[in-house]
Design a protein around this motif. Structure first.
Motif, PDB file in Angstrom:
ATOM      1  N   ASN A   1      -3.141  30.108  -5.282  1.00 33.63           N
ATOM      2  CA  ASN A   1      -2.808  29.041  -4.340  1.00 33.63           C
ATOM      3  C   ASN A   1      -3.893  27.973  -4.285  1.00 33.63           C
ATOM      4  O   ASN A   1      -3.608  26.791  -4.065  1.00 33.63           O
ATOM      5  N   ALA A   2      -5.143  28.365  -4.497  1.00 39.37           N
ATOM      6  CA  ALA A   2      -6.258  27.412  -4.456  1.00 39.37           C
ATOM      7  C   ALA A   2      -6.157  26.361  -5.556  1.00 39.37           C
ATOM      8  O   ALA A   2      -6.632  25.232  -5.382  1.00 39.37           O
ATOM      9  N   ILE A   3      -5.525  26.684  -6.674  1.00 35.47           N
ATOM     10  CA  ILE A   3      -5.356  25.700  -7.744  1.00 35.47           C
ATOM     11  C   ILE A   3      -4.544  24.522  -7.219  1.00 35.47           C
ATOM     12  O   ILE A   3      -4.930  23.357  -7.375  1.00 35.47           O
ATOM     13  N   ARG A   4      -3.428  24.820  -6.562  1.00 39.07           N
ATOM     14  CA  ARG A   4      -2.570  23.769  -5.999  1.00 39.07           C
ATOM     15  C   ARG A   4      -3.279  23.034  -4.860  1.00 39.07           C
ATOM     16  O   ARG A   4      -3.272  21.809  -4.788  1.00 39.07           O
ATOM     17  N   THR A   5      -3.904  23.804  -3.972  1.00 38.25           N
ATOM     18  CA  THR A   5      -4.555  23.214  -2.799  1.00 38.25           C
ATOM     19  C   THR A   5      -5.678  22.267  -3.211  1.00 38.25           C
ATOM     20  O   THR A   5      -5.767  21.149  -2.696  1.00 38.25           O
ATOM     21  N   ARG A   6      -6.525  22.685  -4.127  1.00 36.65           N
ATOM     22  CA  ARG A   6      -7.638  21.835  -4.558  1.00 36.65           C
ATOM     23  C   ARG A   6      -7.143  20.536  -5.177  1.00 36.65           C
ATOM     24  O   ARG A   6      -7.672  19.465  -4.893  1.00 36.65           O
ATOM     25  N   LYS A   7      -6.130  20.625  -6.034  1.00 30.62           N
ATOM     26  CA  LYS A   7      -5.621  19.428  -6.697  1.00 30.62           C
ATOM     27  C   LYS A   7      -4.989  18.466  -5.697  1.00 30.62           C
ATOM     28  O   LYS A   7      -5.293  17.273  -5.705  1.00 30.62           O
TER      29      LYS A   7
ATOM     30  N   ALA B   1       5.993   4.060   2.615  1.00 32.16           N
ATOM     31  CA  ALA B   1       5.564   4.312   1.237  1.00 32.16           C
ATOM     32  C   ALA B   1       4.558   5.459   1.232  1.00 32.16           C
ATOM     33  O   ALA B   1       3.344   5.259   1.139  1.00 32.16           O
ATOM     34  N   ILE B   2       5.084   6.679   1.376  1.00 27.37           N
ATOM     35  CA  ILE B   2       4.244   7.871   1.463  1.00 27.37           C
ATOM     36  C   ILE B   2       4.802   8.944   0.532  1.00 27.37           C
ATOM     37  O   ILE B   2       6.003   9.200   0.517  1.00 27.37           O
ATOM     38  N   THR B   3       3.906   9.569  -0.223  1.00 29.12           N
ATOM     39  CA  THR B   3       4.229  10.776  -0.969  1.00 29.12           C
ATOM     40  C   THR B   3       3.599  11.930  -0.212  1.00 29.12           C
ATOM     41  O   THR B   3       2.386  11.923   0.040  1.00 29.12           O
ATOM     42  N   PHE B   4       4.418  12.900   0.181  1.00 34.29           N
ATOM     43  CA  PHE B   4       3.929  14.064   0.909  1.00 34.29           C
ATOM     44  C   PHE B   4       3.749  15.240  -0.045  1.00 34.29           C
ATOM     45  O   PHE B   4       4.592  15.482  -0.903  1.00 34.29           O
ATOM     46  N   THR B   5       2.634  15.935   0.126  1.00 31.08           N
ATOM     47  CA  THR B   5       2.386  17.179  -0.594  1.00 31.08           C
ATOM     48  C   THR B   5       1.909  18.212   0.408  1.00 31.08           C
ATOM     49  O   THR B   5       1.650  17.895   1.571  1.00 31.08           O
ATOM     50  N   GLY B   6       1.778  19.445  -0.051  1.00 30.70           N
ATOM     51  CA  GLY B   6       1.300  20.505   0.820  1.00 30.70           C
ATOM     52  C   GLY B   6       1.302  21.833   0.097  1.00 30.70           C
ATOM     53  O   GLY B   6       1.623  21.916  -1.089  1.00 30.70           O
TER      54      GLY B   6
ATOM     55  N   MET C   1       0.851  -1.176   0.000  1.00 27.02           N
ATOM     56  CA  MET C   1       0.000   0.000   0.000  1.00 27.02           C
ATOM     57  C   MET C   1       0.897   1.238   0.000  1.00 27.02           C
ATOM     58  O   MET C   1       1.969   1.266   0.586  1.00 27.02           O
ATOM     59  N   HIS C   2       0.391   2.293  -0.640  1.00 29.43           N
ATOM     60  CA  HIS C   2       1.069   3.580  -0.703  1.00 29.43           C
ATOM     61  C   HIS C   2       0.062   4.660  -0.303  1.00 29.43           C
ATOM     62  O   HIS C   2      -1.119   4.561  -0.633  1.00 29.43           O
ATOM     63  N   LEU C   3       0.512   5.679   0.403  1.00 23.77           N
ATOM     64  CA  LEU C   3      -0.361   6.781   0.810  1.00 23.77           C
ATOM     65  C   LEU C   3       0.115   8.097   0.210  1.00 23.77           C
ATOM     66  O   LEU C   3       1.321   8.362   0.153  1.00 23.77           O
ATOM     67  N   ASN C   4      -0.846   8.917  -0.194  1.00 21.00           N
ATOM     68  CA  ASN C   4      -0.595  10.318  -0.521  1.00 21.00           C
ATOM     69  C   ASN C   4      -1.079  11.122   0.676  1.00 21.00           C
ATOM     70  O   ASN C   4      -2.262  11.065   1.024  1.00 21.00           O
ATOM     71  N   VAL C   5      -0.169  11.856   1.310  1.00 22.52           N
ATOM     72  CA  VAL C   5      -0.492  12.592   2.529  1.00 22.52           C
ATOM     73  C   VAL C   5      -0.258  14.083   2.288  1.00 22.52           C
ATOM     74  O   VAL C   5       0.852  14.500   1.934  1.00 22.52           O
ATOM     75  N   TYR C   6      -1.311  14.871   2.474  1.00 21.16           N
ATOM     76  CA  TYR C   6      -1.232  16.325   2.342  1.00 21.16           C
ATOM     77  C   TYR C   6      -1.000  16.914   3.728  1.00 21.16           C
ATOM     78  O   TYR C   6      -1.739  16.614   4.665  1.00 21.16           O
ATOM     79  N   LEU C   7       0.027  17.747   3.855  1.00 22.76           N
ATOM     80  CA  LEU C   7       0.372  18.389   5.135  1.00 22.76           C
ATOM     81  C   LEU C   7      -0.079  19.846   5.099  1.00 22.76           C
ATOM     82  O   LEU C   7       0.576  20.704   4.505  1.00 22.76           O
ATOM     83  N   ALA C   8      -1.212  20.122   5.739  1.00 24.09           N
ATOM     84  CA  ALA C   8      -1.816  21.451   5.736  1.00 24.09           C
ATOM     85  C   ALA C   8      -1.539  22.164   7.050  1.00 24.09           C
ATOM     86  O   ALA C   8      -1.354  21.530   8.083  1.00 24.09           O
ATOM     87  N   GLY C   9      -1.556  23.484   7.015  1.00 24.68           N
ATOM     88  CA  GLY C   9      -1.506  24.233   8.255  1.00 24.68           C
ATOM     89  C   GLY C   9      -0.282  25.093   8.427  1.00 24.68           C
ATOM     90  O   GLY C   9       0.388  25.447   7.461  1.00 24.68           O
ATOM     91  N   GLU C  10      -0.002  25.415   9.654  1.00 23.00           N
ATOM     92  CA  GLU C  10       0.990  26.437   9.987  1.00 23.00           C
ATOM     93  C   GLU C  10       2.349  26.179   9.347  1.00 23.00           C
ATOM     94  O   GLU C  10       2.739  25.038   9.138  1.00 23.00           O
ATOM     95  N   ILE C  11       3.023  27.297   9.024  1.00 22.19           N
ATOM     96  CA  ILE C  11       4.289  27.211   8.290  1.00 22.19           C
ATOM     97  C   ILE C  11       5.473  27.756   9.085  1.00 22.19           C
ATOM     98  O   ILE C  11       6.548  27.942   8.536  1.00 22.19           O
ATOM     99  N   HIS C  12       5.306  27.998  10.364  1.00 23.95           N
ATOM    100  CA  HIS C  12       6.340  28.682  11.139  1.00 23.95           C
ATOM    101  C   HIS C  12       7.226  27.750  11.965  1.00 23.95           C
ATOM    102  O   HIS C  12       8.146  28.209  12.614  1.00 23.95           O
ATOM    103  N   THR C  13       6.940  26.452  11.956  1.00 21.96           N
ATOM    104  CA  THR C  13       7.772  25.489  12.671  1.00 21.96           C
ATOM    105  C   THR C  13       8.149  24.350  11.726  1.00 21.96           C
ATOM    106  O   THR C  13       7.650  24.284  10.593  1.00 21.96           O
ATOM    107  N   ASP C  14       8.976  23.443  12.190  1.00 23.68           N
ATOM    108  CA  ASP C  14       9.480  22.363  11.339  1.00 23.68           C
ATOM    109  C   ASP C  14       8.669  21.068  11.450  1.00 23.68           C
ATOM    110  O   ASP C  14       9.179  19.992  11.167  1.00 23.68           O
TER     111      ASP C  14
END
Length: 148
Positions: A65-71, A27-32, A1-14
């Protein structure tokens, strides 16, 4: 199994880097979103032209930015939404609501001090974590059924 994981939210920490580092063997592809604050704020006017009023400046950037976020939200299997301590993250709440409307599996990440303020967001989530390590453990369990 493979997961696509979107990381949303605050951008001020690591927190994103902590999750990606902890999950590097999974087996994860991260996007955000674009996490360069200046680029995210100014993308619309940088590409489409200057605006006199701040509202239209922000409007152009938000739409672009919504174009990227929606996709990327539409393609995600799991959406992790981080609420930080310092700023009001209306965008994170919006992303959580959008993900819920899409029927996505949501993991919310925030400290105990935000439990009351985020009770509706938490209620839509399948898990509420307080640390990036917990998120990695949730993802590992999802993929392999193994406990830490």
């Amino acid at each position: 199994m493979h997961l696509n994981v979107y990381l949303a939210g605050e951008i001020h920490t690591d927190w994103r880097e902590q999750i990606m580092s902890g999950a590097k063997d999974l087996a994860i592809t991260f996007t955000g979103p674009v996490t360069d604050h200046g680029a995210s704020d100014d993308c619309g006017v940088a590409i489409l032209g200057r605006e006199e009023q701040k509202f239209w400046h922000d409007h152009k950037g938000a739409k672009l930015n919504a174009i990227r976020t929606r996709k990327t939200l539409a393609e995600a299997d799991v959406v992790v939404v981080r609420f930080g301590d310092k700023y009001r993250q209306w965008n994170a709440a919006f992303d959580a609501g959008y993900a819920a409307a899409l029927g996505k599996s949501i993991i919310v990440l925030h400290g105990a001090e935000h439990q009351h303020a985020l009770k509706e967001v938490d209620a839509a989530a399948l898990a509420v974590a307080e640390t990036p390590e917990q998120v990695v453990n949730l993802l590992r369990y999802t993929l392999h059924g193994t406990l830490p």
